[in-house]
Design an enzyme around this catalytic site. Structure first.
Site, PDB file in Angstrom:
ATOM      1  N   HIS A  11      16.854  18.112  -8.093  1.00 44.20           N
ATOM      2  CA  HIS A  11      16.113  17.377  -7.080  1.00 44.20           C
ATOM      3  C   HIS A  11      14.728  17.174  -7.683  1.00 44.20           C
ATOM      4  O   HIS A  11      14.388  17.784  -8.707  1.00 44.20           O
ATOM      5  CB  HIS A  11      16.002  18.184  -5.774  1.00 44.20           C
ATOM      6  CG  HIS A  11      16.946  17.748  -4.704  1.00 44.20           C
ATOM      7  ND1 HIS A  11      16.571  17.570  -3.400  1.00 44.20           N
ATOM      8  CD2 HIS A  11      18.273  17.445  -4.751  1.00 44.20           C
ATOM      9  CE1 HIS A  11      17.617  17.194  -2.675  1.00 44.20           C
ATOM     10  NE2 HIS A  11      18.656  17.120  -3.471  1.00 44.20           N
ATOM     11  N   LYS A  37       5.930  14.355 -14.869  1.00 46.55           N
ATOM     12  CA  LYS A  37       5.634  14.329 -13.438  1.00 46.55           C
ATOM     13  C   LYS A  37       6.912  14.379 -12.597  1.00 46.55           C
ATOM     14  O   LYS A  37       7.877  13.660 -12.859  1.00 46.55           O
ATOM     15  CB  LYS A  37       4.845  13.070 -13.086  1.00 46.55           C
ATOM     16  CG  LYS A  37       3.397  13.091 -13.555  1.00 46.55           C
ATOM     17  CD  LYS A  37       2.565  11.970 -12.946  1.00 46.55           C
ATOM     18  CE  LYS A  37       2.180  12.318 -11.521  1.00 46.55           C
ATOM     19  NZ  LYS A  37       1.161  11.388 -10.970  1.00 46.55           N
ATOM     20  N   HIS A 131      20.297  23.179   1.757  1.00 44.23           N
ATOM     21  CA  HIS A 131      18.978  22.630   1.423  1.00 44.23           C
ATOM     22  C   HIS A 131      17.965  22.784   2.559  1.00 44.23           C
ATOM     23  O   HIS A 131      16.860  23.293   2.354  1.00 44.23           O
ATOM     24  CB  HIS A 131      19.150  21.149   1.054  1.00 44.23           C
ATOM     25  CG  HIS A 131      17.897  20.473   0.634  1.00 44.23           C
ATOM     26  ND1 HIS A 131      17.360  20.610  -0.630  1.00 44.23           N
ATOM     27  CD2 HIS A 131      17.059  19.631   1.304  1.00 44.23           C
ATOM     28  CE1 HIS A 131      16.256  19.889  -0.715  1.00 44.23           C
ATOM     29  NE2 HIS A 131      16.039  19.289   0.439  1.00 44.23           N
ATOM     30  N   ARG A 436      -1.087  20.055  -4.224  1.00 45.16           N
ATOM     31  CA  ARG A 436      -2.534  19.979  -4.069  1.00 45.16           C
ATOM     32  C   ARG A 436      -3.267  20.922  -5.004  1.00 45.16           C
ATOM     33  O   ARG A 436      -2.889  22.093  -5.151  1.00 45.16           O
ATOM     34  CB  ARG A 436      -2.938  20.302  -2.620  1.00 45.16           C
ATOM     35  CG  ARG A 436      -2.208  19.505  -1.561  1.00 45.16           C
ATOM     36  CD  ARG A 436      -2.504  18.023  -1.653  1.00 45.16           C
ATOM     37  NE  ARG A 436      -1.781  17.273  -0.637  1.00 45.16           N
ATOM     38  CZ  ARG A 436      -1.196  16.115  -0.847  1.00 45.16           C
ATOM     39  NH1 ARG A 436      -1.247  15.545  -2.036  1.00 45.16           N
ATOM     40  NH2 ARG A 436      -0.563  15.493   0.132  1.00 45.16           N
ATOM     41  N   ASN A 546     -13.167  17.424  -4.056  1.00 40.08           N
ATOM     42  CA  ASN A 546     -12.129  18.091  -4.836  1.00 40.08           C
ATOM     43  C   ASN A 546     -10.991  17.117  -5.089  1.00 40.08           C
ATOM     44  O   ASN A 546     -10.463  16.504  -4.162  1.00 40.08           O
ATOM     45  CB  ASN A 546     -11.622  19.318  -4.068  1.00 40.08           C
ATOM     46  CG  ASN A 546     -10.442  20.011  -4.750  1.00 40.08           C
ATOM     47  OD1 ASN A 546     -10.119  19.724  -5.898  1.00 40.08           O
ATOM     48  ND2 ASN A 546      -9.804  20.912  -4.034  1.00 40.08           N
TER      49      ASN A 546
END
Length: 585
Positions: A11, A37, A131, A436, A546
């Protein structure tokens, strides 16, 4: 001692997590290590890394948990296939899924291959965790709540897109689900593609684009989805290809690829799609805004119905749709839930953690002994390791000054650079888990400078100009600068900036007056907290800008990654541990 290795494989955002006696020892995405990525495939490097960080030998692993169960909902899969299968792309799509399932079943062999050991050296029991149950476990069992409503929403996993229930202690009861082919994730991704963003993970761009428009196309979007009184929803399948034609999806070792999800009927409804790189017209802005509003309507319809049925006040969220921080920030306003925990790695990366937690709590019946107060779960690097990288790179640093500073001088020096408008790469401590950057692998800048958004985009990030940058704020000052003071430690909530503060921090105030904020507490990240404190002493503003430490690549992981990114961009300052690197004027 009980050691559980959790895995998300085949996945997007493949990952590994390691629990030792019910406590998280390390969690990391494969992309941070192999620099691809959203890497799918099997997380071989991540498996090796979590064992290395925790100093665990392969033969010490007791359990392996993967957040996929090829046997889940099997009769429903078979029924759908028998009704729809007629060769062509749909048949090919089904064959791809079968191949994917076969690899999931061989997870123990793949772990051995990743670790370079023969099969008889691995003593672990393998668990296949459905899942969405892995998603639910990742939120509930990591939350601070003894009891809570639990909801997960994403594209699809094991033939389900949405699941909800109630959890208490070390168990939860599933009370309902929405199955293939109906999915909020598919709806959002399909229109994201129409908007000219075809890459896996581009949905976050639309969330940033939406505030530039107005949701004036609700009538058209009501054609796409029907909301039910019980909180469920149905897609109008004539607008989507995945059920009738099949969609090409690749989950190999590279970046995932999802083929075109919408049909000609969507083009007839909305008009010609925006080409990638095309203009951002008022119409494009308004479609993005309407998509976001439609998603929120569907989410809150489900949450309100679930809350009314259960009476619960605590809510745990996971699944890729739960990364929609704009919707998350409105949960308390638009439902009767009063406390919300969103899994920091809400996407599929978090299922490695969730599958491991499910085995500990449900599979083994053990009590919860840990909660996820922060997302700093990855590898850290010592001062000695940082120094070694700098010494090895002396030739590349000939035009850069390197200073090692003590605490007294360190924070003020870095804060002064930010105050002067310099762009600072900030590399400290354990790497974050999830999408993040939270002050350990971050680029930090002055939020008071309106031009800082353009500076960052032109010199470093090279991304769309409409995308906002995030404010990191001292937790105790949140209510002074934002209309809500509810904690948002993992940057998964969007709140409005107070009107009287917007002009003071324009670089982190979005076009609609909002900010996707991170609340920073000293107990969870002392160094980042002290940096923001030093900036406040100099400027009176307890907020810094940030953004993630990267340039069109995964967030940096190692000191070498950070140095490479610094050298290839026009960043002004790099801070690693106590070392401060400054470009000579």
């Amino acid at each position: 001692m009980s050691i559980i290795l959790g895995i998300n494989a085949f996945h997007g955002d493949a990952s590994a997590a390691l629990l030792i006696d019910g406590k998280l020892a390390c969690a990391i995405e494969e992309e941070r290590l192999n620099r691809v990525k959203h890497c799918a495939g099997f997380p071989s490097m991540a498996v090796r890394e979590v064992l290395r960080v925790a100093d665990v030998r392969p033969d010490e692993i007791d359990h392996i948990a993967i957040g996929r169960d090829p046997g889940a909902n099997l009769h429903k899969k078979a029924l759908f296939a028998s009704q729809r299968m007629n060769g062509g792309a749909l048949a090919e799509s089904a064959r791809d899924r079968l191949g994917n399932a076969a690899r999931v079943r061989a997870v123990d062999a793949l772990v051995c291959q990743a670790l370079g050991i023969p099969r008889d050296e691995l003593n672990a029991r393998v668990w296949n965790v459905e899942h969405h149950r892995a998603h639910l476990a990742s939120a509930l069992f990591a939350s601070p709540f003894e009891r809570a409503a639990v909801v997960t929403l994403d594209g699809f996993g094991d033939f389900v897109s949405t699941m909800w229930g109630v959890g208490a202690g070390n168990s939860f009861t599933v009370q309902g689900q929405v199955e293939f082919p109906h999915s909020l994730g598919i709806l959002y991704t399909a229109v994201t593609q129409w908007l000219g963003f075809p890459k896996y993970g581009d949905e976050g761009k639309v969330m940033g684009l939406a505030p530039y428009g107005n949701p004036v196309h609700r009538d058209r979007f009501r054609e796409l989805i029907r909301l039910q009184d019980d909180g469920t929803f149905e897609l109008n399948l004539k607008y989507f290809r995945h059920a009738s034609e099949g969609v090409e999806m690749t989950w190999d070792d590279g970046s995932p690829h999802v083929g075109l999800l919408y049909t000609q009927a969507l083009v007839d409804l909305l008009g010609p799609p925006r080409e990638p790189g095309g203009a951002y017209t008022t119409y494009v802005h308004d479609v993005a805004s309407t998509l976001q509003a439609t998603l929120e309507d569907a989410i809150f319809n489900l949450l309100r119905a679930h809350q009314a049925r259960t009476g619960e006040r605590n809510l745990c969220l996971a699944g890729g749709v739960a990364l929609n921080s704009v919707a998350n920030g409105k949960v308390r306003e638009r439902t009767a839930f009063t406390d919300v925990f969103v899994q920091p790695a809400a996407g599929d990366n978090g299922t490695s953690l969730g599958a491991a937690l499910w085995v500990w709590c449900v599979g083994l019946g053990r009590p919860r002994v840990w909660q996820m107060e922060h997302a700093y779960t990855g590898p850290a690097f010592s001062r000695r390791e940082v120094r070694a990288v700098l010494e090895k790179s002396r030739d590349a640093l000939k035009d850069i000054t390197v200073a090692e500073l003590s605490d007294d001088a360190f924070y003020d020096r870095v804060a002064s650079h930010i105050e002067q408008g310099k762009v600072v790469g900030w590399f400290q401590g354990q790497m974050e888990f999830g999408p993040r950057a939270l002050g350990n692998r971050s680029i930090v800048a002055d939020p008071r400078r309106a031009e800082m958004k353009d500076i960052l985009n032109s010199r470093i990030k090279h991304r769309e100009a409409f995308r906002p940058f995030a404010p990191s704020v001292l937790a105790e000052k949140t209510g002074e600068w934002f209309v809500h003071d509810w904690p948002s430690p993992t940057m998964l909530m969007v709140y409005d900036v107070r009107e009287d503060k917007r002009a003071r921090i324009p670089a982190v105030t979005h076009v609609d007056g909002s900010g996707r904020l991170q609340t920073v507490e000293e107990k969870h990240n002392a160094r980042y907290y002290r940096l923001i404190q030093a900036f406040e002493r100099r400027t009176g503003v307890p907020v810094v800008l940030n953004t993630s430490f990267n340039e069109n690549e995964p967030v940096v992981c190692t000191p070498q990654d950070a140095l490479n990114c610094f050298l290839k961009t026009r960043m002004d300052v790099l801070v690693m541990d106590d070392f401060v690197l400054e470009r000579r004027e």
